[in-house]
Design a protein around this motif. Structure first.
Motif, short mmCIF file in Angstrom:
data_model
loop_
_atom_site.label_atom_id
_atom_site.label_comp_id
_atom_site.label_asym_id
_atom_site.label_seq_id
_atom_site.Cartn_x
_atom_site.Cartn_y
_atom_site.Cartn_z
N ASP A 199 37.68 15.54 12.57
CA ASP A 199 38.33 15.49 11.07
C ASP A 199 37.07 16.15 10.26
N THR A 200 36.60 17.64 10.29
CA THR A 200 35.57 17.94 9.45
C THR A 200 36.03 17.88 8.07
N GLN A 201 35.06 17.58 7.30
CA GLN A 201 35.16 17.32 5.66
C GLN A 201 34.21 18.51 5.13
N THR A 202 34.62 18.65 3.75
CA THR A 202 33.70 19.61 3.03
C THR A 202 32.30 18.96 2.95
N GLY A 203 32.28 17.79 2.98
CA GLY A 203 30.68 17.18 2.94
C GLY A 203 30.04 17.59 4.14
N ASP A 204 30.84 18.12 5.27
CA ASP A 204 30.13 18.17 6.62
C ASP A 204 29.32 19.51 6.46
N SER A 205 29.55 20.50 5.39
CA SER A 205 29.00 21.70 5.37
C SER A 205 27.30 21.49 5.01
N SER B 265 32.43 28.74 11.17
CA SER B 265 33.49 28.16 10.13
C SER B 265 34.53 27.59 10.47
N VAL B 266 35.08 26.50 9.74
CA VAL B 266 36.12 25.68 10.34
C VAL B 266 37.07 25.54 9.06
N ARG B 267 38.34 24.93 9.28
CA ARG B 267 39.18 24.59 8.42
C ARG B 267 39.02 23.05 8.01
N GLU B 268 38.98 22.67 7.01
CA GLU B 268 39.21 21.09 6.64
C GLU B 268 39.96 20.53 7.58
N GLY B 269 39.50 19.24 8.07
CA GLY B 269 40.40 18.56 9.12
C GLY B 269 40.47 18.99 10.33
N ASP B 270 39.92 20.28 10.78
CA ASP B 270 39.78 20.55 11.97
C ASP B 270 38.45 19.99 12.60
N SER B 271 38.46 20.10 14.08
CA SER B 271 37.23 19.66 14.65
C SER B 271 36.30 20.77 14.78
N SER B 272 34.97 20.52 14.57
CA SER B 272 33.81 21.52 14.76
C SER B 272 33.04 21.04 15.97
N VAL B 273 32.89 22.25 16.63
CA VAL B 273 31.86 21.92 17.99
C VAL B 273 30.59 23.10 17.87
N ILE B 274 29.58 22.52 17.69
CA ILE B 274 28.36 23.16 17.71
C ILE B 274 27.56 23.03 19.03
N ASN B 275 27.06 24.30 19.47
CA ASN B 275 26.55 24.13 20.84
C ASN B 275 25.19 24.43 20.75
N CYS B 276 24.30 24.07 21.90
CA CYS B 276 22.65 24.47 21.74
C CYS B 276 22.38 24.35 23.17
N THR B 277 21.53 25.45 23.74
CA THR B 277 21.18 25.24 24.93
C THR B 277 19.60 25.19 24.74
#
Lengths: 115, 112
Positions: free
Chosen positions: B78-84, B11-23
């Motif tokens: 710059d995460t946007q609501t459309g990135d959900s 969960s992130v706030r709009e405008g922040d960066s999101s980082v999704i991790n994977c191994t």
């Protein structure tokens, strides 16, 4: 191009019924696959085909049959539906490429419920 | 065996960066992918990275690959609501058919 199309979008079956999920692509792709998506799990490969007349099993093939009589179509048959086959089914296709990333194009999915 | 793991929710706030991790486990993987799935839709390729690269940038998206640790990340600036959406990490093991191994998916929720 329509890309990858799947029918139906939704289906409810009773245990023991059979049905066929349709998949078609108009991109002249050699490779086609069927995946199922279950909550909390990634997509799992059911069957795949590397060209017309050639099919092979994926990770979870039991209870499903496929055939590939044409390049365009790759139907998935459920022989005798079971509640464990309740899932969302995705068809995908990709071209052979030349050492390329071989992007897979996905259909919109079929949501199947088996009662 | 082949396995791909990722956290299930972010969960992130709009405008922040999101980082999704994977191994991932298969060190012979040639390509690693990020797919995006919006509600009620199929998967769409977002970006990919070849295994001999460390980083790839594509507009707001940055993919980092650490082959030693078998770790892949996707940063959305710059995460946007459309990135959900749900974001799937996938690997393509070397050789054979174009088979992909998918993670379970990370659900990204963007709030105002």
């Amino acid at each position: 191009n329509a890309g990858v199309t799947q029918t139906p979008k939704f289906q409810v079956l009773k245990t023991g019924q059979s049905m066929t999920l349709q998949c078609a692509q108009d991109m002249n792709h050699e490779y086609m696959s069927w995946y199922r998506q279950d909550p909390g799990m990634g997509l799992r490969l059911i069957h795949y085909s590397v060209g017309a007349g050639i099919t092979d099993q994926g990770e979870v093939p039991n209870g499903y049959n496929v055939s590939r009589s044409t390049t365009e179509d790759f139907p998935l048959r459920l022989l005798s539906a079971a509640p464990s086959q309740t899932s969302v089914y995705f068809c995908a296709s990709s071209d052979q490429g030349t050492g390329s990333r071989r992007e897979q194009f996905f259909g919109p999915g079929t949501r199947l419920t088996v009662l | 065996g082949e396995d791909v793991e990722q956290s299930l929710f972010l969960s992130v706030r709009e405008g922040d960066s999101s980082v999704i991790n994977c191994t991932y486990t298969d060190s012979s993987s040639t390509y690693l992918y990020w797919y995006k799935q919006e509600p009620g839709a199929g998967l769409q390729l977002l970006t990919y990275i070849f295994s001999n690269m460390d980083m790839k940038q594509d507009q707001r998206l940055t993919v980092l690959l650490n082959k030693k640790d078998k770790h892949l990340s996707l940063r959305i600036a710059d995460t946007q609501t459309g990135d959900s959406a749900i974001y799937f990490c996938a690997e393509k093991p070397s050789g054979g058919y174009n088979k992909l191994i998918f993670g379970a998916g990370t659900r990204l929720a963007v709030h105002p």
